[in-house]
Design an enzyme around this catalytic site. Structure first.
Site, PDB file in Angstrom:
ATOM      1  N   LYS A  38      -6.969   1.301  18.365  1.00 13.37           N
ATOM      2  CA  LYS A  38      -7.768   1.095  19.580  1.00 13.37           C
ATOM      3  C   LYS A  38      -8.810   2.186  19.783  1.00 13.37           C
ATOM      4  O   LYS A  38      -9.767   1.984  20.521  1.00 13.37           O
ATOM      5  CB  LYS A  38      -6.859   1.016  20.811  1.00 13.37           C
ATOM      6  CG  LYS A  38      -6.135  -0.312  20.907  1.00 13.37           C
ATOM      7  CD  LYS A  38      -5.556  -0.549  22.288  1.00 13.37           C
ATOM      8  CE  LYS A  38      -4.990  -1.960  22.381  1.00 13.37           C
ATOM      9  NZ  LYS A  38      -4.306  -2.229  23.637  1.00 13.37           N
TER      10      LYS A  38
ATOM     11  N   LYS B 165      -6.731  -9.403  12.775  1.00 15.96           N
ATOM     12  CA  LYS B 165      -5.896 -10.138  13.727  1.00 15.96           C
ATOM     13  C   LYS B 165      -6.766 -10.905  14.724  1.00 15.96           C
ATOM     14  O   LYS B 165      -7.806 -10.390  15.140  1.00 15.96           O
ATOM     15  CB  LYS B 165      -5.041  -9.096  14.479  1.00 15.96           C
ATOM     16  CG  LYS B 165      -3.885  -9.649  15.251  1.00 15.96           C
ATOM     17  CD  LYS B 165      -3.186  -8.542  16.030  1.00 15.96           C
ATOM     18  CE  LYS B 165      -3.997  -8.091  17.223  1.00 15.96           C
ATOM     19  NZ  LYS B 165      -3.277  -7.241  18.175  1.00 15.96           N
TER      20      LYS B 165
ATOM     21  N   LYS C  28      -8.254 -10.935  21.673  1.00 13.28           N
ATOM     22  CA  LYS C  28      -9.158 -11.212  22.798  1.00 13.28           C
ATOM     23  C   LYS C  28     -10.284 -10.182  22.860  1.00 13.28           C
ATOM     24  O   LYS C  28     -11.293 -10.408  23.512  1.00 13.28           O
ATOM     25  CB  LYS C  28      -8.391 -11.286  24.120  1.00 13.28           C
ATOM     26  CG  LYS C  28      -7.414 -10.162  24.386  1.00 13.28           C
ATOM     27  CD  LYS C  28      -6.441 -10.535  25.519  1.00 13.28           C
ATOM     28  CE  LYS C  28      -5.117  -9.813  25.354  1.00 13.28           C
ATOM     29  NZ  LYS C  28      -4.023 -10.369  26.120  1.00 13.28           N
TER      30      LYS C  28
END
Ligand code: TYM
Length: 347
Positions: A122, A206, A209
């Site tokens: 992230k 992956k 969203k």
């Protein structure tokens, strides 16, 4: 002397959570929601959470967060979670999560947190120094979510496996440090054909969203037309489908679509290839699009219907939070007592 407490048996209990940070994807549905419903329908005591406190580890617009929380509640309900049989609520309404989360911040080691790949992913390419402290400590709060109910099983997608393993490490260290048997060693349940649904644009990434390309994912709110278009335009190779899963080696995009088909149809990749082996994507993609629309359209229609009455959603979440609190509070009090906190107001 502090003798080790006798081994305790923990009744089977499921906990899992989803962040209300943007819309639900097909990855969330196949990797999580659909499987939550199956567990509920097997009659296992199940607690499902909308983890709004996890969501704010990255910036969330307050109005959008409120909307996403209700929409996620609608997604759970529309997928088949029954708020009577299961417990459904949002995390911030049960303060025991944050309280146990703090205790676990003091149990978890920096070295453990430094190994968390999701934090690295992230913050990759960004200034990690500018990330919130919450994003870094996030897995300790996740451990608290699970252990404040003494949940024994956590159904999740592949990407959450490391966090559930950390939960076990935290439970074991707490039990060991205080010489108690207070927490179970929770088992991650990662099963089925779609525990890692990949992007429709890149079979090595992956489905997420947060991917900037909307074409990379199916959103649960996409209409039939959008679902069909995205699947028909999904990146693939020119070869026909093989007869067996072994033939998907090195064909990440093809494997992904076969896995999605299998999960949507409730069957196995072998069965899908028994039906479609030798056929090209010109045949397979339209069949997959029809299947996806037939499964997802009723869910998105029901989500829209439920979203017409946000007050009813709020009422259900409040009721779920009360039921969750009734389980969590006594466990938390036991933990405070073990740690040595004076709790005189509670007798
Ligand atoms: P989150 O919100 O990112 O995702 C929710 C669930 O969806 C699964 N998932 C996927 N499964 C298959 N393929 C994909 N492409 C895909 N994308 C998402 C995730 O594995 C997850 O099961 N940290 C968690 C939320 C959480 C939690 C918890 C989960 C907080 N506390 C306690 C379990 C127990 C998360 O960010 O999930």
């Amino acid at each position: 002397m502090n003798a080790a407490a006798p081994a305790r048996t923990y009744p089977t209990r499921i906990f899992s959570g989803i962040q209300p940070s943007g819309g639900l994807t097909l990855g969330n549905y196949l990797g999580a929601l659909k499987r939550f419903v199956e567990k509920q329908n097997e009659g296992i005591e199940s607690i499902y959470c909308i983890v709004d406190m996890h969501a704010i580890t990255v910036w969330q617009d307050p109005e959008r967060l409120r909307h996403a929380t209700r929409e996620l509640a609608a997604g759970y309900l529309a997928s088949g979670i029954d708020p009577e049989r299961s417990i459904l609520f949002n995390q911030s309404q049960v303060s025991a999560h944050a309280e146990l989360g703090w205790i676990f911040n003091c149990v978890a080691r920096l070295g453990w947190m430094n190994r968390m790949t999701q934090f690295k992913d992230k913050t990759a390419g960004k200034n990690a120094e500018n990330s919130s402290l919450g994003l870094y400590a996030y897995p300790a709060l996740m451990a608290a979510d699970i252990l404040v109910y003494r949940a024994t099983h956590v159904p999740v997608g592949e990407d959450q496996k490391q966090h559930v393993e950390l939960t076990r490490d935290i439970a074991a260290k707490f039990n060991h440090d205080f010489k108690v048997d207070c927490f179970p060693l929770t088992i991650p349940v990662i099963e089925g054909a779609a525990t890692r649904v990949m992007s429709l644009r890149d079979g090595t990434k992956k489905m997420s969203k947060s991917d900037p390309s909307d074409a990379s994912r199916i959103n649960m709110t996409d209409d039939a037309d959008a679902i069909a278009k995205k699947l028909k335009r999904a990146v693939t190779d020119p070869e026909p489908l093989p007869d067996t899963p072994e033939g998907l080696e090195g064909r990440a995009e093809a494997r992904n679509l076969v896995n999605i088909y299998a999960a949507l149809a409730g069957t196995t990749p072998s069965q899908v290839l028994a039906d479609f082996g030798g056929k090209g994507f010109g045949v397979f993609k339209p069949a997959l699009a029809d299947l996806a629309v037939s499964v997802l359209s009723p869910i998105s229609a029901e989500m829209s219907r439920l979203m017409q009455d946000p007050a009813e959603i709020d009422r259900l979440l409040a009721r779920g939070a009360e039921r969750a609190d009734a389980i969590a509070r006594p466990i938390l009090e036991e933990v405070f007592d073990i740690v040595g906190m004076v709790r005189s107001r509670r007798g």
